[in-house]
Design an enzyme around this catalytic site. Sequence first.
Site, short mmCIF file in Angstrom:
data_model
loop_
_atom_site.label_atom_id
_atom_site.label_comp_id
_atom_site.label_asym_id
_atom_site.label_seq_id
_atom_site.Cartn_x
_atom_site.Cartn_y
_atom_site.Cartn_z
N CYS A 2 13.16 23.08 -29.21
CA CYS A 2 13.85 22.26 -30.19
C CYS A 2 12.91 21.91 -31.33
O CYS A 2 11.75 21.58 -31.12
CB CYS A 2 14.42 20.97 -29.61
N ARG A 27 11.39 27.47 -32.64
CA ARG A 27 11.32 26.58 -31.47
C ARG A 27 12.61 26.58 -30.65
O ARG A 27 12.65 26.05 -29.54
CB ARG A 27 11.04 25.14 -31.93
N TRP A 75 17.14 24.33 -28.44
CA TRP A 75 17.04 25.26 -27.32
C TRP A 75 17.69 24.51 -26.16
O TRP A 75 17.19 23.50 -25.69
CB TRP A 75 15.57 25.57 -27.01
N ASN A 101 13.98 16.13 -28.60
CA ASN A 101 13.35 17.30 -28.00
C ASN A 101 12.79 16.84 -26.67
O ASN A 101 12.12 15.82 -26.61
CB ASN A 101 12.23 17.79 -28.92
N GLY A 102 13.07 17.58 -25.58
CA GLY A 102 12.55 17.20 -24.27
C GLY A 102 13.68 17.07 -23.28
O GLY A 102 14.80 17.54 -23.52
N GLU A 485 0.69 42.34 -20.01
CA GLU A 485 1.07 41.87 -21.34
C GLU A 485 2.02 42.87 -22.02
O GLU A 485 3.00 42.47 -22.65
CB GLU A 485 -0.20 41.64 -22.18
N LYS A 489 5.83 41.91 -23.20
CA LYS A 489 6.32 42.10 -24.58
C LYS A 489 7.62 42.91 -24.56
O LYS A 489 8.56 42.61 -25.29
CB LYS A 489 5.28 42.83 -25.44
N GLU A 492 10.60 40.76 -23.16
CA GLU A 492 11.11 39.68 -24.02
C GLU A 492 11.72 40.20 -25.31
O GLU A 492 12.62 39.55 -25.86
CB GLU A 492 10.05 38.61 -24.28
N HIS A 508 1.04 51.10 -2.81
CA HIS A 508 1.41 50.13 -1.77
C HIS A 508 2.86 49.66 -1.92
O HIS A 508 3.23 48.63 -1.38
CB HIS A 508 0.44 48.93 -1.80
N LYS A 611 9.65 29.39 -28.84
CA LYS A 611 8.21 29.61 -28.96
C LYS A 611 7.41 28.56 -28.19
O LYS A 611 6.43 28.87 -27.54
CB LYS A 611 7.83 29.57 -30.43
C1 F6R Z 1 5.06 35.63 -24.77
C2 F6R Z 1 4.78 34.24 -25.10
C3 F6R Z 1 4.77 33.24 -24.01
C4 F6R Z 1 3.67 32.19 -24.25
C5 F6R Z 1 3.78 31.07 -23.21
C6 F6R Z 1 2.68 30.04 -23.40
O1 F6R Z 1 5.02 36.45 -25.90
O2 F6R Z 1 4.58 33.91 -26.24
O3 F6R Z 1 4.62 33.83 -22.76
O4 F6R Z 1 2.43 32.82 -24.19
O5 F6R Z 1 5.02 30.43 -23.34
O6 F6R Z 1 2.74 29.44 -24.66
P1 F6R Z 1 1.52 28.63 -25.24
O7 F6R Z 1 0.41 29.61 -25.48
O8 F6R Z 1 2.03 28.03 -26.51
O9 F6R Z 1 1.13 27.61 -24.22
#
Ligand code: F6R
Length: 616
Positions: A2, A27, A75, A101-102, A485, A489, A492, A508, A611
């Site tokens: 949010c 956000r 969100w 937010n929260g 990673e 990517k 998501e 395994h 984010k």
């Molecule tokens: C993936 C991504 C998330 C963040 C995770 C932690 O692309 O961005 O997996 O890495 O939500 O976020 P931060 O680094 O802000 O604590």
Amino acid sequence: MCGIVGYVGEKQALEVVVAGLRRLEYRGYDSAGVAVISEGRLEVRKKAGKLANLETLLGQDPLPQSTTGIGHTRWATHGGPTDHNAHPHVSEDGRVAVIHNGIIENFAALRAELTESGVQLSSETDTEVVAHLLARALPDVAGDLPRAMQAVCHRLEGAFTLVAMDPNDPTLVVGARRNSPLVVGLGEGENFLASDVAAFVEHTRNALELGQDQIVIVRADGVEVTDFSGNAVEAAPFSIDWDASAAEKGGYDLFMLKEIAEQPKAVADALRGRINAEHRIQLDEANLDDAVLRDITKVVVIACGTAAHAGMVAKYAIEHWTRLPVDVELASEFRYRDPIVGPDSLVIAISQSGETMDTLMALRHAKAQGARTLAICNTVGSTIPRESDAVVYTYAGPEIAVASTKAFLTQIVAAYLVGLYLAQARGTMFEDEIRGILADLADMPQKVDLVLDTVEPVRALAQEFANATSVLFLGRHVGYPVALEGALKLKELAYMHAEGFPAGELKHGPIALIEDGVPVIVVVPSPRGRAVLHDKIVSNIQEVRARGAVVIAIAEEGDESIVPFADHIIRVPETPTLMQPLVSTVPLQVFACELATVKGHDVDQPRNLAKSVTVE
Ligand code: F6R
């Protein structure tokens, strides 16, 4: 999660608020809404879906002019992403508008209490209860919104940033925060509230950090901060060291493409000023006490998602350099078991946003056990660094695309600097060894740049595999977190089944997933590093190829031994083993970005995500 914006000043509030929401849309983008005060009344518009839907509504049903306003991009947690559940929420009597937010954890009890006393709730959200509680508190405090906010905050449990307005006092916006972010922008004859400075950086670069359990009273000509009991408190001022253009696309179609391209500079910025003329690491701003570092017996990294992958990469390096055991823990799991940390542990919290609730709660748990804490963070002034004993900022600049790219590379660099600093303080490496590694790090901006120059074939590959139903990623040693990673990517952004495995683990169980045509992306270790790692991965490639996989190798320039075994090879520059993640991750970012683009997805704002994850 949010995004929140509040404005009081001389400009048209709606324009300022909507522009701020555009910068905060990363956000959350399930719904958006705004409220302004006009002629003693609240005027609210809100709409499910992205901010563009709200803007269309505002075109059809314009708001009156006003210089006081609030806005929210959501969100969803409590209640689906509908018009009704969108914020702002307004009390039954039309007296108070609130955005949040929260998560208010005791909302069910509060909701029951309100319903019993005859209040008709019009949404399924936890936020709406706050609007009604504020309206009910106002008569007891002579209509003073800040005091009503104090009274209500005492009744709330959980995490909240709240911003509220009352048309009876049309030049006032009141904010409150517990466990969720809220910053104040200080302008000339105008002031701002927002979840993140990006919302107001085009108007002012002067800001105030708010602490835990604080209320902020914002008018055009001044800002006051109190605790939840109304006692005045000093808020720490800070200035924003980037300008609004850093949060623009700058000619790129996507923020993600821009942020991928910024990685050479981000890596250089993360190193800048941290190696002195004697080739020693100096982390002056970090506030690290060498005597304390000499006494620690273990390191624990807590982080989520991509940041946890950066921690996994750092484990290989820090253990090697310091001979200290390093555990990497997903923050969401850490505090719900019984982790063994204490005064002799250094707990490193890695977070781009500095607000991730799981990481923040894990950090608090570690502190409560007496551990020494250090944050590796990108967002100056955010909660995680503020609550840590020490901080090393990554200086990647604002990261707007939801999928993390440049933050990942700079988190690795910052964690390596911390590892080398530990080795320096504890004397576990010779100075010339440290110098050699620092020289390798100093070469990395140029090497990342080289990857970007030669990454074009990755786009063609992504198009070729656009219809794959599953993609597997394999790696060994530091290539293993890179494989994780790459898979994250792809999940998501392209919404595809993707998994990363340590290549040796395949036999395994996971090898059963291989069938004809399954793409397997293999992060190949340098043959000049530990040769055994390279040889083993060549065997793993043959195992999957024998079962029909199509192998795409990310391999070093000059590694000809891989040629007979791979269907496609993406080349990265020759790089020492521990530096490889900084180059081999980049093609995987481009692969996911391109594949999502081919599929027509919104790359910067993938579905269901946000984010900054400020709920547990
Ligand atoms: C993936 C991504 C998330 C963040 C995770 C932690 O692309 O961005 O997996 O890495 O939500 O976020 P931060 O680094 O802000 O604590």
